[in-house]
Structure formats: structure tokens, C-alpha cells
Design a protein around this motif. Structure first.
Motif, PDB file in Angstrom:
ATOM      1  N   THR A   1       0.830  -1.211   0.000  1.00 59.37           N
ATOM      2  CA  THR A   1       0.000   0.000   0.000  1.00 59.37           C
ATOM      3  C   THR A   1       0.862   1.257   0.000  1.00 59.37           C
ATOM      4  OG1 THR A   1      -1.811  -1.132   1.155  1.00 59.37           O
ATOM      5  CG2 THR A   1      -1.765   1.279   1.274  1.00 59.37           C
ATOM      6  N   ALA A   2       1.926   1.251   0.808  1.00 63.90           N
ATOM      7  CA  ALA A   2       2.824   2.402   0.848  1.00 63.90           C
ATOM      8  C   ALA A   2       3.476   2.634  -0.509  1.00 63.90           C
ATOM      9  CB  ALA A   2       3.891   2.192   1.921  1.00 63.90           C
ATOM     10  N   ALA A   3       3.857   1.556  -1.172  1.00 68.63           N
ATOM     11  CA  ALA A   3       4.462   1.680  -2.497  1.00 68.63           C
ATOM     12  C   ALA A   3       3.464   2.254  -3.496  1.00 68.63           C
ATOM     13  CB  ALA A   3       4.959   0.315  -2.972  1.00 68.63           C
ATOM     14  N   ALA A   4       2.224   1.798  -3.432  1.00 66.99           N
ATOM     15  CA  ALA A   4       1.196   2.304  -4.348  1.00 66.99           C
ATOM     16  C   ALA A   4       0.986   3.798  -4.157  1.00 66.99           C
ATOM     17  CB  ALA A   4      -0.113   1.558  -4.114  1.00 66.99           C
ATOM     18  N   ARG A   5       0.963   4.239  -2.921  1.00 65.01           N
ATOM     19  CA  ARG A   5       0.789   5.671  -2.648  1.00 65.01           C
ATOM     20  C   ARG A   5       1.977   6.481  -3.168  1.00 65.01           C
ATOM     21  NH1 ARG A   5      -1.264   4.546   3.528  1.00 65.01           N
ATOM     22  NH2 ARG A   5      -3.479   4.224   3.051  1.00 65.01           N
ATOM     23  N   LYS A   6       3.173   5.934  -3.005  1.00 65.52           N
ATOM     24  CA  LYS A   6       4.374   6.629  -3.471  1.00 65.52           C
ATOM     25  C   LYS A   6       4.359   6.777  -4.993  1.00 65.52           C
ATOM     26  CE  LYS A   6       8.742   8.085  -3.223  1.00 65.52           C
ATOM     27  NZ  LYS A   6       9.133   9.390  -2.648  1.00 65.52           N
TER      28      LYS A   6
ATOM     29  N   ALA B   1      -2.436   0.304 -15.057  1.00 58.31           N
ATOM     30  CA  ALA B   1      -2.500   1.146 -13.859  1.00 58.31           C
ATOM     31  C   ALA B   1      -3.821   0.959 -13.135  1.00 58.31           C
ATOM     32  CB  ALA B   1      -2.301   2.613 -14.241  1.00 58.31           C
ATOM     33  N   GLU B   2      -4.913   0.892 -13.881  1.00 54.56           N
ATOM     34  CA  GLU B   2      -6.220   0.678 -13.249  1.00 54.56           C
ATOM     35  C   GLU B   2      -6.242  -0.662 -12.522  1.00 54.56           C
ATOM     36  OE1 GLU B   2     -11.020   0.505 -14.272  1.00 54.56           O
ATOM     37  OE2 GLU B   2      -9.557   0.801 -15.893  1.00 54.56           O
ATOM     38  N   GLY B   3      -5.652  -1.688 -13.130  1.00 52.97           N
ATOM     39  CA  GLY B   3      -5.602  -2.984 -12.473  1.00 52.97           C
ATOM     40  C   GLY B   3      -4.801  -2.950 -11.187  1.00 52.97           C
ATOM     41  N   CYS B   4      -3.685  -2.208 -11.192  1.00 53.90           N
ATOM     42  CA  CYS B   4      -2.849  -2.103  -9.991  1.00 53.90           C
ATOM     43  C   CYS B   4      -3.613  -1.465  -8.835  1.00 53.90           C
ATOM     44  CB  CYS B   4      -1.588  -1.295 -10.297  1.00 53.90           C
ATOM     45  SG  CYS B   4      -0.361  -2.160 -11.297  1.00 53.90           S
ATOM     46  N   TYR B   5      -4.341  -0.414  -9.133  1.00 53.10           N
ATOM     47  CA  TYR B   5      -5.011   0.315  -8.052  1.00 53.10           C
ATOM     48  C   TYR B   5      -6.363  -0.302  -7.691  1.00 53.10           C
ATOM     49  CZ  TYR B   5      -1.354   3.726  -7.890  1.00 53.10           C
ATOM     50  OH  TYR B   5      -0.122   4.314  -7.699  1.00 53.10           O
ATOM     51  N   ALA B   6      -7.105  -0.783  -8.680  1.00 56.41           N
ATOM     52  CA  ALA B   6      -8.402  -1.386  -8.375  1.00 56.41           C
ATOM     53  C   ALA B   6      -8.257  -2.796  -7.816  1.00 56.41           C
ATOM     54  CB  ALA B   6      -9.276  -1.415  -9.633  1.00 56.41           C
ATOM     55  N   GLY B   7      -7.278  -3.540  -8.345  1.00 56.77           N
ATOM     56  CA  GLY B   7      -7.149  -4.939  -7.957  1.00 56.77           C
ATOM     57  C   GLY B   7      -6.174  -5.215  -6.834  1.00 56.77           C
ATOM     58  N   ILE B   8      -5.253  -4.276  -6.577  1.00 56.96           N
ATOM     59  CA  ILE B   8      -4.235  -4.504  -5.539  1.00 56.96           C
ATOM     60  C   ILE B   8      -4.319  -3.461  -4.437  1.00 56.96           C
ATOM     61  CG2 ILE B   8      -1.762  -4.612  -5.052  1.00 56.96           C
ATOM     62  CD1 ILE B   8      -1.306  -5.626  -7.894  1.00 56.96           C
ATOM     63  N   ARG B   9      -4.172  -2.207  -4.810  1.00 57.61           N
ATOM     64  CA  ARG B   9      -4.117  -1.155  -3.795  1.00 57.61           C
ATOM     65  C   ARG B   9      -5.419  -1.040  -3.004  1.00 57.61           C
ATOM     66  NH1 ARG B   9      -5.741   3.043  -0.742  1.00 57.61           N
ATOM     67  NH2 ARG B   9      -4.698   5.033  -1.055  1.00 57.61           N
TER      68      ARG B   9
ATOM     69  N   GLU C   1       5.267 -10.081  -5.583  1.00 51.90           N
ATOM     70  CA  GLU C   1       4.663 -10.016  -6.911  1.00 51.90           C
ATOM     71  C   GLU C   1       3.900  -8.702  -7.091  1.00 51.90           C
ATOM     72  OE1 GLU C   1       2.256 -13.480  -6.918  1.00 51.90           O
ATOM     73  OE2 GLU C   1       3.922 -14.879  -7.269  1.00 51.90           O
ATOM     74  N   GLN C   2       3.202  -8.274  -6.041  1.00 48.85           N
ATOM     75  CA  GLN C   2       2.444  -7.031  -6.125  1.00 48.85           C
ATOM     76  C   GLN C   2       3.373  -5.824  -6.196  1.00 48.85           C
ATOM     77  OE1 GLN C   2      -0.569  -6.890  -3.059  1.00 48.85           O
ATOM     78  NE2 GLN C   2      -1.570  -8.761  -3.771  1.00 48.85           N
ATOM     79  N   LEU C   3       4.471  -5.872  -5.466  1.00 47.36           N
ATOM     80  CA  LEU C   3       5.452  -4.791  -5.566  1.00 47.36           C
ATOM     81  C   LEU C   3       6.032  -4.715  -6.979  1.00 47.36           C
ATOM     82  CD1 LEU C   3       7.600  -4.873  -2.280  1.00 47.36           C
ATOM     83  CD2 LEU C   3       5.755  -3.301  -2.888  1.00 47.36           C
ATOM     84  N   VAL C   4       6.253  -5.868  -7.584  1.00 49.63           N
ATOM     85  CA  VAL C   4       6.776  -5.899  -8.947  1.00 49.63           C
ATOM     86  C   VAL C   4       5.819  -5.180  -9.901  1.00 49.63           C
ATOM     87  CG1 VAL C   4       7.294  -7.396 -10.909  1.00 49.63           C
ATOM     88  CG2 VAL C   4       8.177  -7.970  -8.645  1.00 49.63           C
ATOM     89  N   ALA C   5       4.520  -5.397  -9.724  1.00 53.91           N
ATOM     90  CA  ALA C   5       3.536  -4.737 -10.587  1.00 53.91           C
ATOM     91  C   ALA C   5       3.667  -3.220 -10.478  1.00 53.91           C
ATOM     92  CB  ALA C   5       2.118  -5.181 -10.211  1.00 53.91           C
ATOM     93  N   PHE C   6       3.780  -2.702  -9.253  1.00 53.41           N
ATOM     94  CA  PHE C   6       3.913  -1.253  -9.084  1.00 53.41           C
ATOM     95  C   PHE C   6       5.281  -0.763  -9.560  1.00 53.41           C
ATOM     96  CE2 PHE C   6       0.255  -1.844  -6.265  1.00 53.41           C
ATOM     97  CZ  PHE C   6      -0.534  -0.788  -6.694  1.00 53.41           C
ATOM     98  N   SER C   7       6.282  -1.616  -9.500  1.00 59.47           N
ATOM     99  CA  SER C   7       7.594  -1.244 -10.021  1.00 59.47           C
ATOM    100  C   SER C   7       7.548  -1.066 -11.533  1.00 59.47           C
ATOM    101  CB  SER C   7       8.639  -2.297  -9.641  1.00 59.47           C
ATOM    102  OG  SER C   7       9.926  -1.936 -10.096  1.00 59.47           O
TER     103      SER C   7
END
Length: 240
Positions: free
Chosen positions: A131-136, A194-202, A221-227
């Protein structure tokens, strides 16, 4: 970049020497009845050594930090011994067990992601780290686009839009806008990703109370997606 195993093992060995516990000799002419032990190295040398050792441990054993016990350096020594074994035998173990697949270190992720996630990750709070990574990533994207009026999915849909920029609505291009199907596909895919990262993970990570902790490999794996998303934004050019 791969780790310099010989150098790392040397640093770990030196740290173990400095933090070895021993009973200091009694002062001349005196007998002291005490079980108290001291580290062989002086505090300044140990702290200097720990600076490098902690970074090695973060690479080799990302979740090594825990509750301090007994001596100040006990946790470090225990982790150092494990890390040294990992460095020494990792290649052999993977060969013997058939595990030759590539390995990914969290520290190799985009700096926006790992800098935000690192402290929480090392404490074992994997879901919060994601979550912190997504916000960053969201904040850095707002900074690059100069937008504060939209966030997350709406932000990425706007900046990755195939349409020409409008006043107050800059666009980021992952490739030159040559009018090709490839350009349209890349921009559309980035917005959808990007929509998948925030809707499906964050969103689930942030809004669902009582969720169990994420397994470490799933969180990675989720961090990799945001990376991936962070690297796209970081390298994209603003449309002129």
C-alpha cells in the motif's frame, strides 16, 4: 547488479569477530565474580561495520529484522550467520534441488517502490508495504504530471490518454506518437495496467479490514507490478 559474494562474506566475518562475546580478564591483583561479557570490538568499530552488514542482510535476508534479544548485536549475529551460509551455499543448494530459476530481490525494484515499502517490509508488514508503495507511485506521478486534482485510476487514465494534451491535462508518452496502432496499444495498455494495480491490488489492501497478512512471495509479486508502473511513468516523456 549481482552481489559481490567474496566481499560480502568478508564483511560478515569481520562483524562476527567484532561482536564476539568474551569475559574480560580481571584487573591485576583482583578477582571479579561476574558473568558479564563484552564484545571484543570497540563500539565505534562495531557500528561502522554494522552499517555495511545491515545493507548486506537487507539484500540476502530481507525479513531479518525482529525483536532485539539479550545483547544489542545478538539479532545481527544470528542473521549474519544465516546470511553467510546463504551466500556460501546458495548456488550449490539451488543446483542440487533443481532450483535454477531467476531470483528477484526487492531491492532491485524501482526506487519509488522499494523506498516506500522497505521499512514496513523489513518488519514483516507486507500488505502495508504494498500500500505504501502504491501511494508513493501515485504521488510521484502527480509530481511529474503537475496534477493534484485527480489521483490513482483517474490520474493514470488522463496522463496515458491517447488524446492530445489539453490545458491542465498533460499527457505522458511511453513512445513517440506516430499515429500507429502500436502507439495506441501501448498507451491503452498502460492505462489499463495502472487501473488494475489500483483497483485490484491497492484498494483491497487498503480498504478491507481484518485481512490476513499477505504471504511474502505474493506481496513481492504485487510490488513488482507497481515497479513496472513506476518505471513506465519515470521514463515517459511529456507530450508537447
Amino acid at each position: 547488479m549481482s552481489i559481490d559474494v567474496e566481499w560480502a562474506r568478508g564483511e560478515l566475518s569481520h562483524f562476527l569477530e567484532l561482536t564476539e562475546l568474551y569475559r574480560p580478564p580481571d584487573p591485576a591483583g583482583m578477582v571479579v565474580f561476574s558473568t558479564r561479557k563484552s564484545n571484543r570490538g570497540n563500539p565505534a568499530d562495531i557500528i561502522a561495520s554494522a552499517h555495511a552488514v545491515e545493507q548486506i542482510l537487507d539484500r540476502v535476508l530481507p525479513a531479518w529484522r525482529g525483536n532485539q534479544r539479550i545483547n544489542r548485536w545478538y539479532q545481527h549475529r544470528e542473521a549474519v550467520q544465516r546470511a553467510d551460509a546463504a551466500l556460501q551455499r546458495d548456488a550449490e543448494i539451488r543446483e542440487r534441488l533443481g532450483g535454477t530459476a531467476p531470483r528477484l530481490s526487492a531491492a532491485s525494484l524501482h526506487s519509488w517502490v522499494w523506498s516506500a515499502a522497505r521499512a514496513l517490509w523489513q518488519d514483516g508488514h507486507f500488505r502495508e508495504a504494498v500500500t505504501a508503495a502504491a501511494r508513493k507511485v501515485n504521488r510521484e506521478t502527480q509530481n511529474k504530471a503537475g496534477r493534484r486534482d485527480v489521483t490513482e485510476t483517474a490520474l493514470f487514465q488522463s496522463i496515458f490518454s491517447k488524446d492530445a494534451r489539453k490545458p491542465g491535462q498533460p499527457r505522458l508518452r511511453l513512445m513517440i506518437d506516430d499515429g500507429s496502432d502500436t502507439f495506441r496499444s501501448v498507451q491503452r495498455g498502460a492505462a489499463a495496467f495502472a487501473e488494475g494495480c489500483y483497483a485490484g491490488i491497492r484498494n483491497p489492501n487498503s480498504h478491507e479490514d481484518g485481512l490476513p497478512e499477505l504471504p511474502q512471495h505474493e506481496a513481492l509479486e504485487q510490488l513488482v507490478a507497481f515497479s513496472v508502473l513506476a518505471r513506465w511513468v519515470d521514463t515517459a516523456a511529456r507530450a508537447t
